[in-house]
Design a protein around this motif. Sequence first.
Motif, PDB file in Angstrom:
ATOM      1  N   THR A 191      -3.082 -15.252   1.271  1.00 51.83           N
ATOM      2  CA  THR A 191      -2.446 -14.673   0.092  1.00 51.83           C
ATOM      3  C   THR A 191      -2.983 -13.268  -0.125  1.00 51.83           C
ATOM      4  O   THR A 191      -4.117 -12.952   0.256  1.00 51.83           O
ATOM      5  N   ILE A 192      -2.164 -12.426  -0.724  1.00 52.98           N
ATOM      6  CA  ILE A 192      -2.549 -11.038  -0.921  1.00 52.98           C
ATOM      7  C   ILE A 192      -2.277 -10.641  -2.366  1.00 52.98           C
ATOM      8  O   ILE A 192      -1.360 -11.143  -3.014  1.00 52.98           O
ATOM      9  N   SER A 193      -3.114  -9.763  -2.874  1.00 52.23           N
ATOM     10  CA  SER A 193      -2.939  -9.274  -4.239  1.00 52.23           C
ATOM     11  C   SER A 193      -3.442  -7.849  -4.314  1.00 52.23           C
ATOM     12  O   SER A 193      -4.202  -7.397  -3.451  1.00 52.23           O
ATOM     13  N   GLY A 194      -3.003  -7.140  -5.337  1.00 49.83           N
ATOM     14  CA  GLY A 194      -3.378  -5.748  -5.430  1.00 49.83           C
ATOM     15  C   GLY A 194      -3.575  -5.278  -6.851  1.00 49.83           C
ATOM     16  O   GLY A 194      -3.012  -5.845  -7.796  1.00 49.83           O
ATOM     17  N   GLU A 195      -4.346  -4.238  -7.001  1.00 49.68           N
ATOM     18  CA  GLU A 195      -4.626  -3.633  -8.295  1.00 49.68           C
ATOM     19  C   GLU A 195      -3.363  -2.974  -8.833  1.00 49.68           C
ATOM     20  O   GLU A 195      -2.733  -2.180  -8.150  1.00 49.68           O
ATOM     21  N   GLY A 196      -3.000  -3.344 -10.040  1.00 55.05           N
ATOM     22  CA  GLY A 196      -1.860  -2.691 -10.679  1.00 55.05           C
ATOM     23  C   GLY A 196      -0.513  -3.302 -10.337  1.00 55.05           C
ATOM     24  O   GLY A 196       0.516  -2.794 -10.742  1.00 55.05           O
TER      25      GLY A 196
ATOM     26  N   VAL B  19       0.832  -1.209   0.000  1.00 57.86           N
ATOM     27  CA  VAL B  19       0.000   0.000   0.000  1.00 57.86           C
ATOM     28  C   VAL B  19       0.862   1.253   0.000  1.00 57.86           C
ATOM     29  O   VAL B  19       0.543   2.242  -0.680  1.00 57.86           O
ATOM     30  N   GLU B  20       1.972   1.235   0.730  1.00 57.72           N
ATOM     31  CA  GLU B  20       2.855   2.400   0.762  1.00 57.72           C
ATOM     32  C   GLU B  20       3.394   2.724  -0.629  1.00 57.72           C
ATOM     33  O   GLU B  20       3.596   3.894  -0.974  1.00 57.72           O
ATOM     34  N   LYS B  21       3.619   1.688  -1.423  1.00 61.67           N
ATOM     35  CA  LYS B  21       4.140   1.895  -2.778  1.00 61.67           C
ATOM     36  C   LYS B  21       3.037   2.119  -3.797  1.00 61.67           C
ATOM     37  O   LYS B  21       3.296   2.588  -4.911  1.00 61.67           O
ATOM     38  N   ASN B  22       1.810   1.748  -3.431  1.00 57.70           N
ATOM     39  CA  ASN B  22       0.674   1.847  -4.364  1.00 57.70           C
ATOM     40  C   ASN B  22      -0.522   2.490  -3.657  1.00 57.70           C
ATOM     41  O   ASN B  22      -1.535   1.834  -3.417  1.00 57.70           O
ATOM     42  N   PRO B  23      -0.418   3.771  -3.296  1.00 56.17           N
ATOM     43  CA  PRO B  23      -1.511   4.424  -2.571  1.00 56.17           C
ATOM     44  C   PRO B  23      -2.778   4.541  -3.425  1.00 56.17           C
ATOM     45  O   PRO B  23      -2.713   4.572  -4.659  1.00 56.17           O
ATOM     46  N   SER B  24      -3.910   4.573  -2.742  1.00 61.78           N
ATOM     47  CA  SER B  24      -5.212   4.760  -3.388  1.00 61.78           C
ATOM     48  C   SER B  24      -5.519   3.678  -4.415  1.00 61.78           C
ATOM     49  O   SER B  24      -6.089   3.942  -5.476  1.00 61.78           O
ATOM     50  N   LYS B  25      -5.153   2.447  -4.112  1.00 59.46           N
ATOM     51  CA  LYS B  25      -5.444   1.311  -4.973  1.00 59.46           C
ATOM     52  C   LYS B  25      -6.337   0.313  -4.237  1.00 59.46           C
ATOM     53  O   LYS B  25      -6.474   0.354  -3.016  1.00 59.46           O
ATOM     54  N   ARG B  26      -6.946  -0.601  -5.006  1.00 60.09           N
ATOM     55  CA  ARG B  26      -7.720  -1.688  -4.412  1.00 60.09           C
ATOM     56  C   ARG B  26      -6.797  -2.868  -4.127  1.00 60.09           C
ATOM     57  O   ARG B  26      -5.929  -3.186  -4.922  1.00 60.09           O
ATOM     58  N   GLY B  27      -7.017  -3.510  -2.987  1.00 58.28           N
ATOM     59  CA  GLY B  27      -6.238  -4.681  -2.629  1.00 58.28           C
ATOM     60  C   GLY B  27      -7.138  -5.764  -2.081  1.00 58.28           C
ATOM     61  O   GLY B  27      -8.300  -5.518  -1.735  1.00 58.28           O
TER      62      GLY B  27
END
Length: 204
Positions: free
Chosen positions: A176-181, A79-87
């Motif tokens: 497991t974790i994943s994120g948008e982008g 999240v710190e590297k990809n702010p304002s994204k869906r995870g």
Amino acid sequence: MSSCEVVQLPARGTLDVFAHQIPEVLRALLHTIIFHRALGLVRPQEVDSQLFDLTWVQCGDPSVERRIEDKIGQFTAWVEKNPSKRGQVCLSFYEKRQKAAWFGSQEQRLYWEQWYINLSTKESASLSEQDSVQQRQLQASLEECIHSILRTVNDRRDAIPPVVSSAAVTFPFDITISGEGGSVFSLDVVKRMLLTTNPPSVLH
């Protein structure tokens, strides 16, 4: 088990969270799910939230707590590297089976239940009245998610496979974790997924 039950938290949409709220939200939900799927002898521990007016119960198993904190750390770093994204965080319970292979046998994981925690991260410049409204809305959403967990574990007792372990946390699980982008999977997770059936899906 021939099928895998899938639960979305929340049932629709996402939990809208500021970065500093993520650890507490994930602790509350992950510990609640694991506690209610732990059929062995546990040492229940009540935990009062540091951010919200709510209490959850966890198993009192240090290894479970370490695994949860490790995944929370991975997700917050993303999240710190990809702010304002869906995870998304997926907690998956599975059975272990031995499958015949060319040279002996290999372990196969049959997933029987998956819980998807869907988050939309937001940036907060400073504490404001708007942030206070968001805190109250998130608390209400978090409470509904916990109620949904309790309803689900009571309604889906027939989805539980036979108990073959005497451990406190009866069924093995993955987080497991994943994120948008961008992916936040480790290489170890990818390798494990390639050896399983019905693996957890990731966000696209």
